[in-house]
Motif scaffolding. Sequence first.
Motif, PDB file in Angstrom:
ATOM      1  N   HIS A  40       0.556   3.741   2.032  1.00  0.00           N
ATOM      2  CA  HIS A  40       0.909   4.142   3.397  1.00  0.00           C
ATOM      3  C   HIS A  40       1.367   2.967   4.243  1.00  0.00           C
TER       4      HIS A  40
ATOM      5  N   SER B 179       4.797   6.750  -3.224  1.00  0.00           N
ATOM      6  CA  SER B 179       4.235   8.105  -3.241  1.00  0.00           C
ATOM      7  C   SER B 179       4.236   8.779  -1.882  1.00  0.00           C
ATOM      8  N   ALA B 180       4.314   8.001  -0.794  1.00  0.00           N
ATOM      9  CA  ALA B 180       4.298   8.610   0.535  1.00  0.00           C
ATOM     10  C   ALA B 180       5.701   8.702   1.121  1.00  0.00           C
ATOM     11  N   LEU B 181       6.695   8.440   0.288  1.00  0.00           N
ATOM     12  CA  LEU B 181       8.068   8.392   0.809  1.00  0.00           C
ATOM     13  C   LEU B 181       8.804   9.696   0.558  1.00  0.00           C
ATOM     14  N   ASP B 182       9.709  10.002   1.468  1.00  0.00           N
ATOM     15  CA  ASP B 182      10.611  11.105   1.202  1.00  0.00           C
ATOM     16  C   ASP B 182      11.495  10.719   0.012  1.00  0.00           C
ATOM     17  N   PRO B 183      11.879  11.708  -0.805  1.00  0.00           N
ATOM     18  CA  PRO B 183      12.578  11.394  -2.064  1.00  0.00           C
ATOM     19  C   PRO B 183      13.797  10.489  -1.884  1.00  0.00           C
TER      20      PRO B 183
ATOM     21  N   PHE C  67       0.822  -1.207   0.000  1.00  0.00           N
ATOM     22  CA  PHE C  67       0.000   0.000   0.000  1.00  0.00           C
ATOM     23  C   PHE C  67       0.861   1.264   0.000  1.00  0.00           C
TER      24      PHE C  67
ATOM     25  N   LEU D  52      12.288   1.020  -4.643  1.00  0.00           N
ATOM     26  CA  LEU D  52      12.246   0.640  -6.052  1.00  0.00           C
ATOM     27  C   LEU D  52      13.234  -0.485  -6.354  1.00  0.00           C
TER      28      LEU D  52
ATOM     29  N   VAL E 182      12.945   6.694  -1.882  1.00  0.00           N
ATOM     30  CA  VAL E 182      12.251   6.049  -2.993  1.00  0.00           C
ATOM     31  C   VAL E 182      13.122   4.955  -3.611  1.00  0.00           C
TER      32      VAL E 182
ATOM     33  N   GLU F 193       0.804   2.604  -5.540  1.00  0.00           N
ATOM     34  CA  GLU F 193       1.665   3.777  -5.317  1.00  0.00           C
ATOM     35  C   GLU F 193       2.627   3.561  -4.152  1.00  0.00           C
TER      36      GLU F 193
ATOM     37  N   GLY G 258      10.243   5.676   6.586  1.00  0.00           N
ATOM     38  CA  GLY G 258       9.213   5.278   5.629  1.00  0.00           C
ATOM     39  C   GLY G 258       9.695   4.201   4.663  1.00  0.00           C
TER      40      GLY G 258
ATOM     41  N   GLN H 180       9.875   0.955   6.409  1.00  0.00           N
ATOM     42  CA  GLN H 180       8.539   0.414   6.646  1.00  0.00           C
ATOM     43  C   GLN H 180       7.978  -0.213   5.382  1.00  0.00           C
TER      44      GLN H 180
ATOM     45  N   LEU I 151      10.956   2.951  12.483  1.00  0.00           N
ATOM     46  CA  LEU I 151      11.613   2.831  11.180  1.00  0.00           C
ATOM     47  C   LEU I 151      11.282   4.027  10.294  1.00  0.00           C
TER      48      LEU I 151
ATOM     49  N   HIS J 261       4.115   6.226 -10.595  1.00  0.00           N
ATOM     50  CA  HIS J 261       4.514   7.226 -11.576  1.00  0.00           C
ATOM     51  C   HIS J 261       6.022   7.301 -11.703  1.00  0.00           C
ATOM     52  N   GLU J 262       6.690   6.287 -11.186  1.00  0.00           N
ATOM     53  CA  GLU J 262       8.150   6.254 -11.293  1.00  0.00           C
ATOM     54  C   GLU J 262       8.518   5.823 -12.708  1.00  0.00           C
TER      55      GLU J 262
END
Lengths: 267, 266
Positions: free
Chosen positions: B110, B190-194, B108, B201, B197, B187, B164, B167, B162, B219-220
């Motif tokens: 979040h 999408s809720a992660l700090d840059p 998810f 990924l 990411v 997504e 983001g 987690q 932990l 959207h990556e």
Amino acid sequence: MTFDFALAWTSLPALLNGAWMTVLITVSVMAVGAVLGFGMCLVRMSRNRALAAIGAAYVAVFRGAPSIVLLYLVYAGLPQLSIVRDTPLWLLFASPLFCAILGLGLNHSAYVVEILRGGLSAVPAGPVEAALALGLPPRIVFVKVRLPMAVRYGLKAYQNEVLIFLKSTVAVGAVTIADLTGAANEIFAMTYDPFTPLVTAGAMYWLLTNGLRLGFEALDRRLNRHLAATVPDRRPATVRRSRPGLSLFRQPLVRRLPAKPAARETH
Amino acid sequence: MGPALPIPTPTPAPQGAGTRLRTRAAIELRDLRKRYGEQEVLRGVTLTVERGEKIVLCGPSGSGKSTLIRCINGLERHDGGTIAVNGVTLEADGRGVQDVRREVGMVFQHFNLFPHMTVLENCTFAPRQALGLSAAAAAERAMHHLARVRIADQAGKFPAQLSGGQQQRVAIARALCMDPRIMLFDEPTSALDPEMVAEVLQVMEELAAQGMTMLCVTHEMGFARHVADRCVFLDGGEIVEQAGAERFFVAPESDRLKRFLRQMLH
């Protein structure tokens, strides 16, 4: 009006007896409240409209009525019914203690219903959906995810309710039970000294409520150790308290979608 | 609590079924429809995900991407059309949902970890409760997958301790612990700090390289280019365009996709 230490000392056994009765009733009512409250909460939250209405009526009646009225109704009212008086039920209803626990338990459980319901509705959908997506049966998701989280949300409200109802157990005097207040009153009647026994009793109530408070705080620490273990918040207390109760569970920062994910790729 | 209905047999045996069996898709959506009240969120989506295929699903906010993948594992009930996952049909009334969920893992936006359980407990919970694994066996399996997402050293911590990115990797491990054949990602970054990411990924790319069937709302673009066999553009509840990643991003055909990509690049 002076505090008579000698009288306080000699009346200690009688007061402790009364205090024991108060504790006994409190613990029993908590047990009744937990069982009835949990059951009626499920009824109250049922998707079946009729059941939910029954649950709502239960809360409205038993939360709305003063506990002393409930006590009178259970103790003096119900035995008017033949089904209570002329059956083995009478063995129960003849006991003032049983009636006191039932009467207060009905009142207390109505509060428990609402506290638990509030907790359950506060549980975010996310973890519940995650558990369902893992293929867990809904019953296990409820018992192991939703309920434990709801209990943590509701703990503070429940603690409040228990402390308030502990003190409202004085109403059991109405059905001839000698609890802590009853014992103090009796000593007052015998000695014409209202001050000493009532202050002593007051001190005992204080010990009881604060003992409970410490117990609840220990329980809270135990249940919420997953939060206590986070990085300590070293900001000033005023800042920390500016959003009270907000972060019982950590909410991830919500950043809506595009957030330029492409930037890294396209230079 | 047992399954509410007979488990659909995975090996139907009428003549000629053998060929169908071998080519049976991982996910098969036909004319999938979903509405919330008056609003039609999915207007007849038909999509086939082959086994081992990696599909990236993108589209503007409100286009129905999340709803689409939430329908696949029954978190949302669909109103029309058919859903079949590894040949198991998910009925609109919810029949078959438990069997489908056994096939499909989900990650998810979040994370949705269980906050009151440690990382290890998050991962052992479902295998123990749903598969009946012993504590030791579940822990062994959990540690294997936690190592896979490179977070085994945090097994004793609680999610709130932990970052983001960590987690989300735990959430991936938690899903893998049920041995799903298909993974859905909603997504996931999408809720992660840059700066977090990339670690998520990378785990997803490794998973893809190991042959997992994946349906990914994201959207990556980099991920889509490296990993996706096909990119699907959803807008207004219908599939507008689908193509291989390179053509999808470089030479989009429809105006709607062109406009969407322009907005994304700004």
